[in-house]
Design a protein around this motif. Sequence first.
Motif, PDB file in Angstrom:
ATOM      1  N   TRP A   1      -1.751   5.044   0.569  1.00  0.00           N
ATOM      2  CA  TRP A   1      -1.202   5.409  -0.732  1.00  0.00           C
ATOM      3  C   TRP A   1      -1.061   6.918  -0.860  1.00  0.00           C
ATOM      4  O   TRP A   1      -1.733   7.700  -0.215  1.00  0.00           O
ATOM      5  CB  TRP A   1      -2.055   4.826  -1.866  1.00  0.00           C
ATOM      6  N   LYS A   2      -0.146   7.335  -1.735  1.00  0.00           N
ATOM      7  CA  LYS A   2       0.111   8.753  -1.974  1.00  0.00           C
ATOM      8  C   LYS A   2       0.335   8.935  -3.476  1.00  0.00           C
ATOM      9  O   LYS A   2       1.468   8.944  -3.960  1.00  0.00           O
ATOM     10  CB  LYS A   2       1.352   9.221  -1.206  1.00  0.00           C
ATOM     11  N   VAL A   3      -0.739   9.046  -4.213  1.00  0.00           N
ATOM     12  CA  VAL A   3      -0.650   9.213  -5.657  1.00  0.00           C
ATOM     13  C   VAL A   3      -0.920  10.665  -6.001  1.00  0.00           C
ATOM     14  O   VAL A   3      -1.940  11.222  -5.614  1.00  0.00           O
ATOM     15  CB  VAL A   3      -1.652   8.304  -6.388  1.00  0.00           C
ATOM     16  N   GLU A   4       0.005  11.262  -6.724  1.00  0.00           N
ATOM     17  CA  GLU A   4      -0.155  12.650  -7.115  1.00  0.00           C
ATOM     18  C   GLU A   4       0.009  12.785  -8.626  1.00  0.00           C
ATOM     19  O   GLU A   4       0.605  11.943  -9.280  1.00  0.00           O
ATOM     20  CB  GLU A   4       0.889  13.525  -6.401  1.00  0.00           C
ATOM     21  N   GLY A   5      -0.565  13.858  -9.149  1.00  0.00           N
ATOM     22  CA  GLY A   5      -0.302  14.199 -10.543  1.00  0.00           C
ATOM     23  C   GLY A   5      -1.338  13.750 -11.537  1.00  0.00           C
ATOM     24  O   GLY A   5      -1.248  14.081 -12.712  1.00  0.00           O
TER      25      GLY A   5
ATOM     26  N   PHE B   1      -8.833  -2.539   1.276  1.00  0.00           N
ATOM     27  CA  PHE B   1      -9.054  -1.287   0.553  1.00  0.00           C
ATOM     28  C   PHE B   1      -8.961  -0.086   1.483  1.00  0.00           C
ATOM     29  O   PHE B   1      -8.521   0.992   1.073  1.00  0.00           O
ATOM     30  CB  PHE B   1     -10.394  -1.322  -0.167  1.00  0.00           C
ATOM     31  N   SER B   2      -9.372  -0.248   2.734  1.00  0.00           N
ATOM     32  CA  SER B   2      -9.210   0.842   3.701  1.00  0.00           C
ATOM     33  C   SER B   2      -7.732   1.126   3.934  1.00  0.00           C
ATOM     34  O   SER B   2      -7.304   2.289   4.006  1.00  0.00           O
ATOM     35  CB  SER B   2      -9.900   0.494   5.023  1.00  0.00           C
ATOM     36  N   ALA B   3      -6.933   0.061   4.047  1.00  0.00           N
ATOM     37  CA  ALA B   3      -5.487   0.234   4.221  1.00  0.00           C
ATOM     38  C   ALA B   3      -4.882   0.912   3.005  1.00  0.00           C
ATOM     39  O   ALA B   3      -4.011   1.786   3.130  1.00  0.00           O
ATOM     40  CB  ALA B   3      -4.826  -1.123   4.454  1.00  0.00           C
TER      41      ALA B   3
ATOM     42  N   LEU C   1      -0.318 -12.869  -4.368  1.00  0.00           N
ATOM     43  CA  LEU C   1      -0.577 -11.852  -5.387  1.00  0.00           C
ATOM     44  C   LEU C   1      -0.034 -10.503  -4.947  1.00  0.00           C
ATOM     45  O   LEU C   1       0.614  -9.793  -5.720  1.00  0.00           O
ATOM     46  CB  LEU C   1      -2.074 -11.761  -5.665  1.00  0.00           C
ATOM     47  N   TRP C   2      -0.296 -10.116  -3.700  1.00  0.00           N
ATOM     48  CA  TRP C   2       0.200  -8.849  -3.169  1.00  0.00           C
ATOM     49  C   TRP C   2       1.737  -8.819  -3.202  1.00  0.00           C
ATOM     50  O   TRP C   2       2.331  -7.801  -3.551  1.00  0.00           O
ATOM     51  CB  TRP C   2      -0.312  -8.664  -1.753  1.00  0.00           C
ATOM     52  N   ASP C   3       2.378  -9.931  -2.806  1.00  0.00           N
ATOM     53  CA  ASP C   3       3.851 -10.001  -2.835  1.00  0.00           C
ATOM     54  C   ASP C   3       4.370  -9.788  -4.252  1.00  0.00           C
ATOM     55  O   ASP C   3       5.349  -9.058  -4.467  1.00  0.00           O
ATOM     56  CB  ASP C   3       4.328 -11.354  -2.325  1.00  0.00           C
ATOM     57  N   ALA C   4       3.712 -10.413  -5.220  1.00  0.00           N
ATOM     58  CA  ALA C   4       4.165 -10.305  -6.612  1.00  0.00           C
ATOM     59  C   ALA C   4       4.003  -8.882  -7.139  1.00  0.00           C
ATOM     60  O   ALA C   4       4.877  -8.375  -7.852  1.00  0.00           O
ATOM     61  CB  ALA C   4       3.397 -11.286  -7.494  1.00  0.00           C
ATOM     62  N   ILE C   5       2.904  -8.236  -6.795  1.00  0.00           N
ATOM     63  CA  ILE C   5       2.702  -6.855  -7.245  1.00  0.00           C
ATOM     64  C   ILE C   5       3.749  -5.944  -6.616  1.00  0.00           C
ATOM     65  O   ILE C   5       4.323  -5.069  -7.278  1.00  0.00           O
ATOM     66  CB  ILE C   5       1.284  -6.367  -6.909  1.00  0.00           C
TER      67      ILE C   5
ATOM     68  N   TYR D   1       0.820  -1.212   0.000  1.00  0.00           N
ATOM     69  CA  TYR D   1       0.000   0.000   0.000  1.00  0.00           C
ATOM     70  C   TYR D   1       0.856   1.265   0.000  1.00  0.00           C
ATOM     71  O   TYR D   1       0.607   2.192  -0.764  1.00  0.00           O
ATOM     72  CB  TYR D   1      -0.955  -0.007   1.196  1.00  0.00           C
ATOM     73  N   ARG D   2       1.869   1.274   0.850  1.00  0.00           N
ATOM     74  CA  ARG D   2       2.731   2.457   0.929  1.00  0.00           C
ATOM     75  C   ARG D   2       3.572   2.636  -0.322  1.00  0.00           C
ATOM     76  O   ARG D   2       4.027   3.746  -0.617  1.00  0.00           O
ATOM     77  CB  ARG D   2       3.645   2.365   2.156  1.00  0.00           C
ATOM     78  N   SER D   3       3.786   1.548  -1.041  1.00  0.00           N
ATOM     79  CA  SER D   3       4.632   1.628  -2.238  1.00  0.00           C
ATOM     80  C   SER D   3       3.906   2.263  -3.420  1.00  0.00           C
ATOM     81  O   SER D   3       4.539   2.652  -4.402  1.00  0.00           O
ATOM     82  CB  SER D   3       5.125   0.227  -2.628  1.00  0.00           C
ATOM     83  N   ILE D   4       2.584   2.388  -3.331  1.00  0.00           N
ATOM     84  CA  ILE D   4       1.836   3.011  -4.431  1.00  0.00           C
ATOM     85  C   ILE D   4       1.919   4.519  -4.245  1.00  0.00           C
ATOM     86  O   ILE D   4       1.036   5.159  -3.688  1.00  0.00           O
ATOM     87  CB  ILE D   4       0.375   2.511  -4.459  1.00  0.00           C
ATOM     88  N   ASN D   5       3.019   5.087  -4.704  1.00  0.00           N
ATOM     89  CA  ASN D   5       3.281   6.508  -4.484  1.00  0.00           C
ATOM     90  C   ASN D   5       3.445   7.274  -5.792  1.00  0.00           C
ATOM     91  O   ASN D   5       3.974   8.384  -5.810  1.00  0.00           O
ATOM     92  CB  ASN D   5       4.524   6.686  -3.598  1.00  0.00           C
ATOM     93  N   SER D   6       3.001   6.676  -6.886  1.00  0.00           N
ATOM     94  CA  SER D   6       3.029   7.356  -8.172  1.00  0.00           C
ATOM     95  C   SER D   6       1.954   6.747  -9.059  1.00  0.00           C
ATOM     96  O   SER D   6       1.482   5.623  -8.815  1.00  0.00           O
ATOM     97  CB  SER D   6       4.400   7.198  -8.844  1.00  0.00           C
ATOM     98  N   VAL D   7       1.588   7.466 -10.089  1.00  0.00           N
ATOM     99  CA  VAL D   7       0.602   6.943 -11.036  1.00  0.00           C
ATOM    100  C   VAL D   7       1.135   5.695 -11.722  1.00  0.00           C
ATOM    101  O   VAL D   7       0.392   4.744 -11.976  1.00  0.00           O
ATOM    102  CB  VAL D   7       0.225   8.026 -12.071  1.00  0.00           C
TER     103      VAL D   7
END
Length: 248
Positions: A178-182, A171-173, A239-243, A19-25
């Motif tokens: 997440w921090k997606v900008e732009g 999904f709440s986590a 699946l989460w590990d692979a992503i 979740y924290r790794s989703i920091n960009s589009v």
Amino acid sequence: MVELELDHWKRQLAEHPLYRSINSVERLRVFMEHHVYAVWDFMSLAKRLQRELTFVDVPWTPRAVPGFARLINEIVLDEESDQDGRGGFASHFELYLAAMQEVGADTRAIKQVVAAVAQGQSPEEALATGGAPPAAQAFVSQTLTVARQAPLHGVVAAFFYGREDLIPTLFSALMTQWKVEGRPVERFVYYLERHIEVDGDKHGPMVRQLLEALCEGRPDRLDASRDIAQRVMRARLALWDAIYQAMV
């Protein structure tokens, strides 16, 4: 008791670094291009339950427990034809595809897979030839094995512990960390919020009641449900590990 034994898996999923790794589009696109297959295969579980709990042939005859039919029909109504947030209706799969298009994620592979299955190709072959990520192929394969082969209580266990009870937590986590900008992600946020709402407040409690009714007084069914629940949660973790690995 089953819930206590599954807390280990649920905690790992809720605290996953994904979740924290989703920091960009760009990373959000990677997530969605994998996760969309778990959105698609969900309906195979739902349709197996609808086939078992309602009667979908002609001529129609009533099922033994109308309450179970009502339960699954309400779930399918939401999952297959929910409000789309813009005055219309769409399946949650279609909402997800719209969210992917909004952020520029590639939908070609999943569309090719679904089109091939619609034309009669086996899902396993369609996934392999259509370019689905290997981790997504493994996840869908396990889902379809449960949907095709597990007894009713096993399918309900997978549906509850692997989807309806789990998804609001995940999904709440995701939305918290997440921090997606732009780039706008309005459609994806709407998709997540709808699942947190309907799964957490409505579908989850309904499916729990169904599972309890099917397993009441049957220790063998409780054991089988526990085993399937662990299996589907391990599959989600894989699946989460692979992503996550695809992002770093």
